[in-house]
Design a protein around this motif. Structure first.
Motif, PDB file in Angstrom:
ATOM      1  N   GLU A   1       0.853  -1.184   0.000  1.00 23.07           N
ATOM      2  CA  GLU A   1       0.000   0.000   0.000  1.00 23.07           C
ATOM      3  C   GLU A   1       0.889   1.233   0.000  1.00 23.07           C
ATOM      4  O   GLU A   1       1.928   1.259   0.651  1.00 23.07           O
ATOM      5  N   LEU A   2       0.461   2.263  -0.717  1.00 28.65           N
ATOM      6  CA  LEU A   2       1.239   3.496  -0.731  1.00 28.65           C
ATOM      7  C   LEU A   2       1.115   4.165   0.630  1.00 28.65           C
ATOM      8  O   LEU A   2       0.022   4.337   1.145  1.00 28.65           O
TER       9      LEU A   2
ATOM     10  N   THR B   1       3.213   0.144  -6.311  1.00 26.59           N
ATOM     11  CA  THR B   1       2.401   0.100  -5.103  1.00 26.59           C
ATOM     12  C   THR B   1       0.957   0.376  -5.516  1.00 26.59           C
ATOM     13  O   THR B   1       0.642   0.415  -6.688  1.00 26.59           O
ATOM     14  N   THR B   2       0.122   0.629  -4.528  1.00 21.29           N
ATOM     15  CA  THR B   2      -1.276   0.940  -4.849  1.00 21.29           C
ATOM     16  C   THR B   2      -1.456   2.433  -5.091  1.00 21.29           C
ATOM     17  O   THR B   2      -2.560   2.958  -4.958  1.00 21.29           O
ATOM     18  N   ALA B   3      -0.363   3.134  -5.424  1.00 18.69           N
ATOM     19  CA  ALA B   3      -0.449   4.585  -5.625  1.00 18.69           C
ATOM     20  C   ALA B   3      -1.403   4.919  -6.754  1.00 18.69           C
ATOM     21  O   ALA B   3      -1.366   4.315  -7.820  1.00 18.69           O
ATOM     22  N   LEU B   4      -2.244   5.906  -6.515  1.00 20.84           N
ATOM     23  CA  LEU B   4      -3.139   6.384  -7.556  1.00 20.84           C
ATOM     24  C   LEU B   4      -2.315   7.143  -8.597  1.00 20.84           C
ATOM     25  O   LEU B   4      -2.691   7.247  -9.752  1.00 20.84           O
ATOM     26  N   GLY B   5      -1.193   7.686  -8.153  1.00 21.14           N
ATOM     27  CA  GLY B   5      -0.270   8.323  -9.095  1.00 21.14           C
ATOM     28  C   GLY B   5      -0.587   9.762  -9.407  1.00 21.14           C
ATOM     29  O   GLY B   5      -0.015  10.323 -10.326  1.00 21.14           O
TER      30      GLY B   5
END
Ligand code: SF4
Ligand code: SF4
Lengths: 366, 441
Positions: free
Chosen positions: B322-323, B358-362
């Protein structure tokens, strides 16, 4: 960077709902998020996302503009920096105010508008005109439509159009000769290549145009830099090649055809030059003179204000090109780039509508 | 055939084709739910002892497909919510399996032995009606989404079982055509399948470029102009299970599962009974907060922390960190370590590499800027941002007018979006609304 992070964290409460500065929350957040990205996660699928975000997307445009920006400062002096500063300050103020009133985030599109606007002005434009123009452009070109993504016209062009109409004399006398600020030119002011061609049938040589010897708008003179920046933009996929390429191609073809049929301006009583070579040169001159390159590479291809359908992009580019040459040759104006893009902006929804209804024609019946 | 769009997400931690050694669990925790199924009808009581293959619960909505006991043991219904736990597992031999009820026809056998629920209708993705017969069966052999099980791991011992399973299904479905989706590039397995296809006229290979989501069965159906209403799909394991059910009367209670992702120590495959404790297979590199995604990272769902064991439909597990941290001035960093659909990161100067995601939305959510990436990435040639706009305005008729029905829910549009718009979520909501309407209306 830890201290900066702590600073943001400690000031945050003031901007929360009941804080003293709650009104300015969008501004605070925008500044915070520039330095520290929000730790936003995906919630549902797709669980991973592409790393490109809107900030970087817009930054790439500014990077592509760097050759033009540097050249404009080199040619016209530090006052260009002041113009950029004023443009950002006033335009930013409008943007921030609207975001605060609407209680939404500050959108990044402004970073591009803010730099494009001074670059399409004559280099000697008074700073107050820059301020009025950018205010008008951002306010009426974008905010009244609902902000970035909803605007119909390119905001920088709206501002430019406004100052052209509102302050015609100031705008037409602002053509400083490149290098004049450090005494590297004979005269302080100089007519632009398009004006020279139209009024005196003097065609600036192509090589001079490329490296920016003649005068012009602040950012449009160093054409080699515009070409490099434009290609960079297309290679990164940030701008779609279809609009600029069809724009440029149609300008050349249109001018070439007009040249073939004797439409090239001539000096005094002498006959208009004709023939294949003259037409070719006229096409090339129209391609490189004036703001066509800058307009095609940085203004027309703005994805929000140009069609999103693929055939629509070509129609848009060709429309811009044809209109530009028509205005140049047959109207009282020496330059037609700005008008043609704004006119085509207005037709963008219609173009998309027609393309879509043709593409999905069968769908409606079934 | 012309293929447009598509994109491969280069994620670190691709599972090797090796199969990890099996470790005996203390207990099995069978979730009473999975992506498409809900086993709300219990057939066992707390404390009862069950044998291998015994029905534990059924899904009344989906033709009463059963949840079968993978091993013998004692039932504990109180251990965890919405789970059936089997304790005191005994290593029963195959002969001790549950009583064979009345031997019905072959379809009933597939239903009874837990194979039927692996089938999916291509139009609704639901379990098909056992009374009906498809015109075509599509089996996507090689999967390109990170990460789903590799056929090289499933078919380690050759494609024999698989091909005879296809043969049986083809006959069972009254001479339905069978299509195998395979990549253009050659491999030993593909050679075997090609050979089988050349000697069976009903078996066809559909070759696609090795790019996600061209492996998607619904995509193949579209390209082959098959009616999605009358085409069904099944995965490789389902075909093998069908063969074993029809030949040996063996219940389908074990799965080959891929376990991978940047957070996994040794990404590989596992052959496990349903209900196998997840904690025993997720061998993480660090104690960082993680998300376990069941299925591919684009279309799969997150495994809830309350889920203890492998569910019946699980194919692969991908573990992402997870970010948590916040990137500093990310938009002006050169980005040598990031890969993007656009060419806006310095990584374009490097050869293709697998990235630690990662789960970054970015980025931040913004209105659409018409960058056109979603349209370019879309494999079926529709305009995702246009459809999104209409669905968002609650005008589904217009969305369908622009061919929303062609969308295969691959999620690429959402993956590439600069403005971080989640088309997929809205598209799926509309689809489930339409399916519900269809069933109720
Ligand atoms: S619109 Fe549908 S098919 Fe196209 S990219 Fe998006 S999810 Fe995939
Ligand atoms: S990718 Fe996102 S921002 Fe770009 S056109 Fe599609 S929806 Fe709009």
């Amino acid at each position: 960077m830890k201290w900066l992070y702590n600073l943001f964290e400690s000031s945050k409460p003031h901007f929360e709902k009941r804080g003293k500065l709650a009104f300015f929350k969008p501004l605070f957040e925008a500044i915070e998020f520039i330095f520290f990205y929000p730790p936003a996660r995906t919630v549902t699928g797709p669980h991973v996302r592409d790393p490109l975000d809107i900030k970087r997307y817009m930054t790439i445009v500014i990077v592509a503009l760097l050759p033009s920006i540097c050249a404009s400062i080199y040619f016209f002096g530090p006052r260009i920096l002041l113009m950029i500063l004023v443009s950002y300050a006033v335009g930013g103020l409008v943007e921030v105010l609207f975001a605060c009133i609407r209680k939404t985030e500050i959108h990044e599109g402004f970073f591009v508008t803010g730099i494009l606007f001074p670059l399409i002005l004559p280099p000697a434009t008074p700073l107050w005109v820059v301020a009025v123009g950018v205010f008008f452009g951002v306010f009426f070109g974008k905010e009244v439509f609902g902000g970035t993504g909803h605007n119909i016209f390119n905001p920088a062009l709206v501002g430019r159009l406004f100052v052209t109409i509102a302050f015609p004399t100031i705008l037409t006398t602002g053509w400083t000769a490149p290098g004049a600020w450090r005494g590297a030119a004979d005269a302080v002011s100089q007519a632009t290549p398009m004006a020279l061609a139209k009024t005196q049938a003097v065609f600036t040589p192509v090589a001079d145009l490329l490296i920016g010897i003649p005068s012009g708008s602040a950012g449009e003179t160093f054409r080699l830099g515009i070409i490099i920046g434009g290609i960079f933009l297309m290679l990164t996929r940030v701008s779609n090649w279809r609009v600029p390429i069809s724009y440029l191609a149609s300008v050349f073809v249109m001018a070439f055809v007009i040249g073939l049929f004797g439409g090239i301006p001539s000096a005094g009583e002498s006959a208009a030059p004709s023939g294949f070579a003259a037409a070719f040169n006229f096409g090339l001159f129209n391609l490189l003179g004036g703001s066509v390159l800058f307009g095609a590479m940085f203004m027309a291809c703005d994805p929000v204000t140009s069609p999103f359908t693929v055939p629509g992009k070509f129609i848009f580019g060709i429309g811009c090109g044809v209109l530009t040459v028509l205005i140049r040759v047959f109207s009282g104006y020496v330059e037609g780039v700005m008008f043609s893009i704004v006119i085509m902006n207005a037709f963008t929804p219609l173009i998309d509508h027609i393309v879509l209804s043709m593409r999905y024609r069968g769908a409606e019946a079934s | 055939m012309k293929f447009n769009g598509g994109y491969n997400v280069m994620l670190e931690g691709e599972p090797s084709t090796g199969v990890a050694p099996y470790q005996k669990p203390e207990a099995l925790h069978l979730p009473l739910y999975s992506d498409r199924l809900d086993f709300s009808l219990l057939e066992v009581e707390d404390g009862a002892s069950v044998v291998k293959g015994q029905v534990l619960a059924r899904d009344p909505v989906n033709f009463s497909v059963p949840l079968l006991a993978p091993m013998a043991g004692t039932i504990n219904l109180k251990f965890a919510e919405r789970h059936i736990t089997i304790e005191h597992l005994s290593a029963s031999s195959d002969s001790e399996t549950a009583e064979v009820g009345d031997v019905g026809d072959e379809r009933q056998t597939l239903l009874r032995l837990g194979v039927w629920s692996s089938l999916a209708r291509l139009d609704t993705n639901r379990v098909p009606d056992p009374e009906r017969t498809p015109e075509a069966l599509i089996v996507s052999v090689f999967r390109f989404e990170p990460f789903l099980p590799s056929p090289a791991a499933i078919l380690k011992d050759g494609a024999g079982d698989f091909v005879s399973g296809l043969d049986r299904l083809h006959k069972l479905f009254e001479d339905a055509a069978v299509y195998l989706v395979v990549p253009e590039s050659d491999s030993e397995l593909k050679g075997q399948l090609a050979q089988a296809a050349s000697s069976n006229s009903w078996l066809n290979l559909f070759e696609v470029p090795q790019t996600y989501p061209f492996d998607h069965p619904a995509f193949a159906a579209q390209m082959l102009k098959l009616s999605p209403k009358r085409a069904w799909s099944l995965d490789v394991q389902g075909v093998i299970a069908a063969n074993q059910a029809l030949e040996n009367n063996r219940p389908y209670t074990k799965r080959m599962v891929s376990v991978g992702g940047p957070q996994i120590n040794q990404p590989c495959h596992h052959h496990l009974p349903i209900g196998y404790p997840l904690a025993m297979i997720i061998d993480r590199q660090s104690g960082a907060e993680c998300r376990i995604v069941s299925g591919g990272v684009l279309t799969g769902g997150a495994v809830a922390p309350s889920q203890l064991g492998l569910d019946i439909e699980c194919q692969g597990l991908t573990v992402l960190e997870e970010l948590t941290g916040r990137e500093i001035l990310a938009f002006v960093q050169p980005g040598f370590t990031k890969q993007a659909y656009s060419k806006t990161f310095a990584s374009v100067f490097k050869p293709l590499f697998k990235e630690k995601r990662t789960t970054a939305l970015g980025g931040e959510s913004r209105p659409c800027v018409f960058c056109g990436f979603c349209e370019q990435a879309c494999p079926v040639g529709i305009i995702p941002h246009l459809i999104y706009r209409y669905l968002d305005k609650d005008r589904p008729e217009d969305a369908y007018r622009f061919k929303f029905d062609k969308c295969i829910d691959c999620g690429l549009c959402s993956y590439v979006c600069v403005s971080k718009i989640n088309h997929l979520k809205l598209f799926r909501a509309e689809r489930s609304r339409a399916v519900t309407e269809l069933i109720e209306g």
